[in-house]
Design a protein around this motif. Structure first.
Motif, PDB file in Angstrom:
ATOM      1  N   UNK A 240       0.842  -1.190   0.000  1.00  0.00           N
ATOM      2  CA  UNK A 240       0.000   0.000   0.000  1.00  0.00           C
ATOM      3  C   UNK A 240       0.885   1.251   0.000  1.00  0.00           C
ATOM      4  N   UNK A 241       0.237   2.396   0.202  1.00  0.00           N
ATOM      5  CA  UNK A 241       0.986   3.638   0.292  1.00  0.00           C
ATOM      6  C   UNK A 241       1.932   3.683   1.474  1.00  0.00           C
ATOM      7  N   UNK A 242       1.647   2.888   2.505  1.00  0.00           N
ATOM      8  CA  UNK A 242       2.545   2.829   3.664  1.00  0.00           C
ATOM      9  C   UNK A 242       3.912   2.305   3.242  1.00  0.00           C
ATOM     10  N   UNK A 243       3.917   1.207   2.517  1.00  0.00           N
ATOM     11  CA  UNK A 243       5.181   0.656   2.045  1.00  0.00           C
ATOM     12  C   UNK A 243       5.907   1.601   1.110  1.00  0.00           C
ATOM     13  N   UNK A 244       5.149   2.277   0.263  1.00  0.00           N
ATOM     14  CA  UNK A 244       5.771   3.250  -0.646  1.00  0.00           C
ATOM     15  C   UNK A 244       6.428   4.381   0.137  1.00  0.00           C
ATOM     16  N   UNK A 245       5.763   4.856   1.196  1.00  0.00           N
ATOM     17  CA  UNK A 245       6.348   5.914   2.022  1.00  0.00           C
ATOM     18  C   UNK A 245       7.623   5.426   2.708  1.00  0.00           C
ATOM     19  N   UNK A 246       7.592   4.198   3.223  1.00  0.00           N
ATOM     20  CA  UNK A 246       8.791   3.648   3.874  1.00  0.00           C
ATOM     21  C   UNK A 246       9.954   3.531   2.891  1.00  0.00           C
ATOM     22  N   UNK A 247       9.667   3.036   1.685  1.00  0.00           N
ATOM     23  CA  UNK A 247      10.741   2.901   0.708  1.00  0.00           C
ATOM     24  C   UNK A 247      11.291   4.255   0.284  1.00  0.00           C
ATOM     25  N   UNK A 248      10.419   5.241   0.205  1.00  0.00           N
ATOM     26  CA  UNK A 248      10.888   6.587  -0.137  1.00  0.00           C
ATOM     27  C   UNK A 248      11.796   7.141   0.950  1.00  0.00           C
ATOM     28  N   UNK A 249      11.432   6.921   2.199  1.00  0.00           N
ATOM     29  CA  UNK A 249      12.275   7.373   3.311  1.00  0.00           C
ATOM     30  C   UNK A 249      13.609   6.643   3.300  1.00  0.00           C
ATOM     31  N   UNK A 250      13.570   5.367   2.959  1.00  0.00           N
ATOM     32  CA  UNK A 250      14.819   4.591   2.906  1.00  0.00           C
ATOM     33  C   UNK A 250      15.762   5.147   1.843  1.00  0.00           C
ATOM     34  N   UNK A 251      15.233   5.523   0.714  1.00  0.00           N
ATOM     35  CA  UNK A 251      16.077   6.028  -0.358  1.00  0.00           C
ATOM     36  C   UNK A 251      16.611   7.422  -0.046  1.00  0.00           C
ATOM     37  N   UNK A 252      15.734   8.320   0.409  1.00  0.00           N
ATOM     38  CA  UNK A 252      16.167   9.684   0.727  1.00  0.00           C
ATOM     39  C   UNK A 252      15.057  10.369   1.518  1.00  0.00           C
ATOM     40  N   UNK A 253      15.365  10.755   2.746  1.00  0.00           N
ATOM     41  CA  UNK A 253      14.370  11.443   3.559  1.00  0.00           C
ATOM     42  C   UNK A 253      14.064  12.832   2.997  1.00  0.00           C
ATOM     43  N   UNK A 254      15.079  13.493   2.460  1.00  0.00           N
ATOM     44  CA  UNK A 254      14.876  14.825   1.904  1.00  0.00           C
ATOM     45  C   UNK A 254      13.957  14.751   0.686  1.00  0.00           C
ATOM     46  N   UNK A 255      14.238  13.813  -0.219  1.00  0.00           N
ATOM     47  CA  UNK A 255      13.405  13.666  -1.410  1.00  0.00           C
ATOM     48  C   UNK A 255      11.981  13.257  -1.038  1.00  0.00           C
ATOM     49  N   UNK A 256      11.845  12.403  -0.005  1.00  0.00           N
ATOM     50  CA  UNK A 256      10.506  12.004   0.432  1.00  0.00           C
ATOM     51  C   UNK A 256       9.734  13.195   0.975  1.00  0.00           C
ATOM     52  N   UNK A 257      10.404  14.035   1.755  1.00  0.00           N
ATOM     53  CA  UNK A 257       9.738  15.220   2.301  1.00  0.00           C
ATOM     54  C   UNK A 257       9.334  16.181   1.194  1.00  0.00           C
ATOM     55  N   UNK A 258      10.210  16.351   0.192  1.00  0.00           N
ATOM     56  CA  UNK A 258       9.884  17.232  -0.923  1.00  0.00           C
ATOM     57  C   UNK A 258       8.689  16.696  -1.707  1.00  0.00           C
ATOM     58  N   UNK A 259       8.552  15.368  -1.757  1.00  0.00           N
ATOM     59  CA  UNK A 259       7.443  14.747  -2.491  1.00  0.00           C
ATOM     60  C   UNK A 259       6.131  14.813  -1.735  1.00  0.00           C
ATOM     61  N   UNK A 260       6.151  15.359  -0.524  1.00  0.00           N
ATOM     62  CA  UNK A 260       4.914  15.495   0.240  1.00  0.00           C
ATOM     63  C   UNK A 260       4.677  14.410   1.252  1.00  0.00           C
ATOM     64  N   UNK A 261       5.645  13.540   1.490  1.00  0.00           N
ATOM     65  CA  UNK A 261       5.504  12.462   2.467  1.00  0.00           C
ATOM     66  C   UNK A 261       5.805  13.005   3.860  1.00  0.00           C
ATOM     67  N   UNK A 262       4.950  12.677   4.819  1.00  0.00           N
ATOM     68  CA  UNK A 262       5.168  13.075   6.206  1.00  0.00           C
ATOM     69  C   UNK A 262       6.225  12.149   6.810  1.00  0.00           C
ATOM     70  N   UNK A 263       7.478  12.549   6.738  1.00  0.00           N
ATOM     71  CA  UNK A 263       8.594  11.693   7.158  1.00  0.00           C
ATOM     72  C   UNK A 263       8.502  11.352   8.636  1.00  0.00           C
TER      73      UNK A 263
END
Length: 387
Positions: free
Chosen positions: A221-244
């Motif tokens: 789900x989106x939960x796993x996608x958010x986790x993988x985004x944080x794993x790759x780059x927290x900065x990029x995840x935050x810029x993409x709108x993910x609540x890190x």
């Protein structure tokens, strides 16, 4: 005379199908190529054969332990418990990319909560598992707070602080109230005694399957996608709108809940909760499991758990005979098994990190790529020869 007859042609009218048999047969023929194509497409993706091999080996090992003797059954039970714990650690380290050395602390929480629920209305299975999951979730949220500011080595040190705190608390509690450890009642489901043998093994496998499916569905789900985004780059995840902040805390909480359930099951397996079982060596062993099997894969975590759990039993049974055949003495290993096993796990972890960071699954993936290149080149050569 009709136009068709004048032109010397007759339109052939097909006979009506009897009872709809022809359409059904055609539909069946249409489904078979579709299923074959879907199966071929699934197996044609890189990594599919590796996952198929790992799943087949794990299933064969599970059936072997189920149909084997009492010793094999006991090894299978231990593998199932530590497989659940490794999945919990894989959620945090593999999916969300957060490092921690507090897995044994969460297992201790699960074990001591289970022991504390004995002789209470909440001791009925599976209520202790639910209570342990809630306790692990809450402590996981608290343990994730340092992860909001620390990363890497500093986060690792903060997780060590949690490990030492839980060890000190459980040691003091046990020394004060239960010097021999908290006694955990035999596992019962209603009036059915499932505290040992194949029945306990089947219960552990069922819980493992539920945990695996729950984690797999969550990560799709989106939960796993958010986790993988944080794993790759927290900065990029935050810029993409993910609540890190939110999803990092949820990763710690989910990992703590699953690992605490494993600790509860280990207490049922052993029959008591003892603080000495859940020390730093166990945390290191859990980390070693997921890195040896494959840090970014649930199947890899299961594989590493089986390897690391079963290896000491194999060495205990076989190593003495192997050393004797070589003319060496096995007395030192017999007297220092825990030290030798810890050293072996550390060596395996070091070798994996240095030479194959993706673990066993990575090695199989390389073999699969080599096979695909070989067969792909052969097909290309055959096609060129035919043309």
């Amino acid at each position: 005379m009709t136009g068709n007859e004048a032109g010397g042609e007759r339109l052939a009218v097909p006979p009506a199908p009897a009872d709809g048999a022809a359409p059904a047969a055609g539909a069946a023929r249409g489904r078979r190529p579709a299923i074959t194509a879907a199966l071929g497409g699934a197996l044609g993706r890189q990594g599919s054969l590796t996952r198929l091999v790992l799943a087949g080996v794990l299933l064969a090992a599970a059936l072997w332990a189920l149909n084997g003797g009492p010793f094999l059954n006991l090894v299978g039970q231990a593998c199932a418990v530590y497989a659940i714990a490794s999945i919990g650690q894989s959620v945090l380290i593999g999916s969300a990319g957060q490092i921690a050395l507090s897995g044994a602390a969460f297992m201790a929480i699960g074990a001591f909560v289970t022991g504390s629920l004995a002789d209470t209305p909440l001791e009925t299975f599976p209520v202790p598992l639910v209570v342990c999951a809630v306790a692990g979730w809450l402590v996981g949220l608290l343990s994730g707070l340092p992860g909001l500011r620390f990363r890497g080595l500093y986060l690792l040190l903060s997780s060590l602080a949690l490990q030492f705190m839980v060890t000190a608390l459980t040691k003091n509690y046990q020394s004060e109230y239960h010097p021999a450890g908290l006694v955990v009642p035999p596992l019962r489901i209603g009036s059915l005694d499932v505290s040992g043998g194949r029945s306990l093994y089947l219960v552990l496998i069922a819980v493992l399957a539920i945990v695996y499916l729950a984690v797999a569905l969550t990560e799709r789900t989106g939960v796993g996608l958010a986790w993988r985004s944080i794993r790759e780059s927290e900065v990029a995840a935050a810029v993409s709108g993910i609540d890190v902040v939110r999803w990092k805390l949820y990763a710690f909480a989910a990992s703590g809940a699953v690992t605490a359930v494993a600790g509860s099951l280990l207490a049922y397996l052993v029959g008591r909760a003892d603080y000495a079982t859940y020390d730093l060596n166990l945390s290191i062993a859990l980390i070693t499991m997921i890195y040896i099997g494959g840090v970014r894969s649930r199947l890899g975590a299961l594989t590493g758990a089986v390897v690391i759990t079963a290896l000491p039993y194999v060495l205990q049974l076989r190593l003495s005979g192997w050393l004797t055949e070589l003319g060496l003495s096995a007395n030192w290993y017999t007297e220092n098994q825990s030290i030798a096993n810890a050293g072996l796990f550390s060596l395996l972890f070091l070798l994996v990190v240095l030479f194959e960071p993706e673990g066993i699954e990575g090695l199989l993936g390389k073999a699969e790529r080599s096979l695909r290149r070989a067969f792909g080149g052969r097909r290309a050569a055959e096609g060129a020869a035919e043309s």
